[in-house]
Design an enzyme around this catalytic site. Structure first.
Site, PDB file in Angstrom:
ATOM      1  N   TYR A   1      40.706  50.492  41.558  1.00 15.27           N
ATOM      2  CA  TYR A   1      42.048  50.076  41.136  1.00 15.27           C
ATOM      3  C   TYR A   1      42.048  48.566  40.963  1.00 15.27           C
ATOM      4  O   TYR A   1      41.534  47.840  41.813  1.00 15.27           O
ATOM      5  CB  TYR A   1      43.080  50.480  42.192  1.00 15.27           C
ATOM      6  CG  TYR A   1      44.509  50.065  41.851  1.00 15.27           C
ATOM      7  CD1 TYR A   1      45.183  50.637  40.778  1.00 15.27           C
ATOM      8  CD2 TYR A   1      45.177  49.103  42.618  1.00 15.27           C
ATOM      9  CE1 TYR A   1      46.491  50.263  40.469  1.00 15.27           C
ATOM     10  CE2 TYR A   1      46.482  48.729  42.317  1.00 15.27           C
ATOM     11  CZ  TYR A   1      47.132  49.321  41.240  1.00 15.27           C
ATOM     12  OH  TYR A   1      48.424  48.943  40.940  1.00 15.27           O
TER      13      TYR A   1
ATOM     14  N   ASP B   1      36.473  42.173  42.106  1.00 12.68           N
ATOM     15  CA  ASP B   1      37.879  42.254  42.493  1.00 12.68           C
ATOM     16  C   ASP B   1      37.907  42.321  44.016  1.00 12.68           C
ATOM     17  O   ASP B   1      37.679  43.366  44.613  1.00 12.68           O
ATOM     18  CB  ASP B   1      38.538  43.482  41.862  1.00 12.68           C
ATOM     19  CG  ASP B   1      40.029  43.561  42.203  1.00 12.68           C
ATOM     20  OD1 ASP B   1      40.475  42.815  43.091  1.00 12.68           O
ATOM     21  OD2 ASP B   1      40.728  44.380  41.584  1.00 12.68           O
TER      22      ASP B   1
ATOM     23  N   LYS C   1      46.591  39.988  48.414  1.00 10.71           N
ATOM     24  CA  LYS C   1      46.760  40.472  49.788  1.00 10.71           C
ATOM     25  C   LYS C   1      46.526  39.395  50.859  1.00 10.71           C
ATOM     26  O   LYS C   1      47.410  38.578  51.090  1.00 10.71           O
ATOM     27  CB  LYS C   1      45.912  41.733  49.983  1.00 10.71           C
ATOM     28  CG  LYS C   1      46.405  42.816  48.988  1.00 10.71           C
ATOM     29  CD  LYS C   1      45.805  44.162  49.066  1.00 10.71           C
ATOM     30  CE  LYS C   1      46.538  45.094  48.107  1.00 10.71           C
ATOM     31  NZ  LYS C   1      45.742  45.828  47.169  1.00 10.71           N
TER      32      LYS C   1
HETATM   33  C1  LIG Z   1      46.131  45.882  45.598  1.00 12.20           C
HETATM   34  C2  LIG Z   1      45.038  45.674  44.616  1.00 12.20           C
HETATM   35  C3  LIG Z   1      45.285  45.100  43.352  1.00 12.20           C
HETATM   36  C4  LIG Z   1      46.674  44.794  42.879  1.00 12.20           C
HETATM   37  O1  LIG Z   1      47.291  43.834  43.641  1.00 12.20           O
HETATM   38  P1  LIG Z   1      48.917  43.752  43.637  1.00 12.20           P
HETATM   39  O2  LIG Z   1      49.196  42.552  44.454  1.00 12.20           O
HETATM   40  O3  LIG Z   1      49.395  45.033  44.218  1.00 12.20           O
HETATM   41  O4  LIG Z   1      49.312  43.602  42.209  1.00 12.20           O
HETATM   42  C5  LIG Z   1      44.198  44.822  42.552  1.00 12.20           C
HETATM   43  N1  LIG Z   1      42.952  45.106  42.940  1.00 12.20           N
HETATM   44  C6  LIG Z   1      42.682  45.670  44.124  1.00 12.20           C
HETATM   45  C7  LIG Z   1      41.265  45.922  44.511  1.00 12.20           C
HETATM   46  C8  LIG Z   1      43.724  46.003  44.993  1.00 12.20           C
HETATM   47  O5  LIG Z   1      43.457  46.614  46.147  1.00 12.20           O
END
Ligand SMILES: *Cc1c(COP(=O)(O)O)cnc(C)c1O
Length: 427
Positions: free
Chosen positions: A142, A237, A265
């Site tokens: 994701y 990511d 995060k």
């Molecule tokens: C949570 C997440 C996102 C998106 O971040 P948001 O702050 O919710 O937009 C992107 N990449 C990874 C790996 C994530 O866990």
């Protein structure tokens, strides 16, 4: 009716599904959400006054535990000067320097407001830098909800992504190719179909959005060398893994140097923050230096920077936290594994450091296809039992458990006892 149920009845009338982010709706476990009033340390309290041991931790930001005093105080102090100026501030420079001086593959960094924005912007910078359009991502990873990343998460190799959401035109995903996690051959196949067209490979270096799936030996190294071979950028990511597996994230943990990295995060300590950074010559493509446009009214917001920088400083100054979290992880996830082995229940538990997922399948979970073999009804029953007994897990089979520094040996043992009781009675 509980207060949470009352609030949910009101919420669904005015907010789609009653929530501002889908997984909060408890849809996949057939329940309705607990509305949260406050949290402290490893505990979270709902609107009915119930206390739970929290393993969501706001999906990762609360690595030091909820309501961490130094972070809270930094926010209070920053608020006294005003909430936002829309102008350059000293703390943004401090944040950028703090990260760039400690993470070798981040030479320059740009702050944004979410992980979604970080990924969207990093992909644009990669395309601008390489002059290429195609992106390779992995099924089950994701990367936020931007159009190009919302491709149908089938488990097979796809050269042209099919939108996974209504409202995303085919044109937005036609350059998104999908490979299979932990399968370098699938990546090679995609490269061979468009050898000069792939701008970037984007990957969660430890996948944590199909449940936790670890990169197998050689997978990340293989991505690095394929990217080098094809003149393609490697984007890690690290929205979940950054500052969690190690201060320098998965890149530091596995010793692989990505060209670009995205954060979210933990970097905001609970405030809405994301960031993307990496090689200087790529980041200098971003406006106002270069021709890749990217902006944000609230980016680098002083309150958010105060919270985030306080947490990052604390993590960096207390490096034993990472060994500590790994030890807690072994205690919790290793403990669950032992319980389930004794009961001969079909299960797989994947974990690394403070991240872990229990899958209700006997298959080894190494990609999206194997993650999908999990019995989600069995997960839902387990989830509900845990919640009833004071343990707050992510309401989906395909999410991680997040341990924080505030989870003590005692609460971990209490959690294990609850798992044991569930297994004895239900499995
Ligand atoms: C949570 C997440 C996102 C998106 O971040 P948001 O702050 O919710 O937009 C992107 N990449 C990874 C790996 C994530 O866990």
């Amino acid at each position: 009716m509980t207060r949470s149920q009352e609030l949910f009845e009101r919420a669904v009338k005015r907010i789609p599904g009653g929530v501002n982010s889908p997984v909060r709706a408890y849809g996949s476990v057939g329940d309705t959400p607990r509305f949260i009033q406050r949290a402290d340390g490893c505990y979270i309290y709902d609107a009915d006054g119930n206390r739970y041991i929290d393993y969501i931790d706001s999906w990762g930001p609360m690595i030091l535990g909820h309501n961490f005093p130094a972070v809270r105080e930094s926010v209070k102090k920053a608020c006294e000067n005003g909430l936002s100026f829309g102008c350059a501030t000293e703390i943004e420079v401090e944040m950028a320097e703090f990260i760039c001086e400690r993470i070798p593959h981040v030479e320059m960094i740009r702050m944004v407001n979410s992980g979604t924005e970080a990924v969207m912007s990093a992909v644009r910078a990669a395309r601008g830098f390489t002059g290429r359009n195609k992106i390779i991502k992995f099924a089950g990873c994701y990367h936020g909800h931007s159009d190009a990343m919302l491709v149908s998460a089938g488990s097979g190799v796809m050269t042209s992504g099919v939108p996974d959401s209504a409202g995303v035109p085919k044109g937005c995903t036609q350059d998104t190719m999908t490979a299979v996690y932990n399968d370098l051959e699938s990546v090679k196949t995609l490269f061979s179909q468009a050898p000069k067209e792939v701008a970037a490979v984007i990957v969660e270096p430890v996948a944590a959005n199909m449940g936790v799936v670890l990169p197998e030996k050689g997978f990340l190294e293989g991505l690095r060398s394929l990217c080098d071979q094809y003149g393609t950028l490697l984007i890690f990511d690290e929205v979940i893994t950054g500052f969690r597996l190690a201060f320098g994230g998965a890149a530091e943990y596995f010793g692989i140097r990505p060209d670009l990295v995205t954060y979210g995060k933990i970097i905001g300590a609970g405030m809405p923050v994301g960031a993307y950074g990496g090689r200087k010559e790529i980041m200098e493509m971003v406006s106002p230096v270069g021709k890749v446009y990217q902006a944000g009214t609230l980016s680098g917001n002083p309150i958010a920077m105060a919270a985030g920088l306080t947490q990052l400083r604390y993590l960096y100054e207390h490096p034993q936290i990472y060994a500590d979290l790994a030890q807690k992880g072994e205690m919790l996830y290793g403990g669950i594994k032992k319980i389930l082995e004794e009961e001969k229940t079909p299960f797989t538990i994947n974990y690394i450091g403070s991240l872990g997922s229990l899958f209700f399948t006997s298959e080894r979970v190494r990609d999206y296809g194997s993650a999908k073999t999990s019995d989600t009804d069995a997960f839902a029953a387990y989830f509900k039992y845990m919640l009833k007994n004071g343990i707050h897990l992510a309401p989906s089979q395909f999410e991680a458990m997040f341990l924080s520094e505030a989870h003590t040996g005692e609460v971990i043992h209490q959690t294990l006892d609850t798992v044991k009781k569930y297994v004895a009675g239900h499995m």
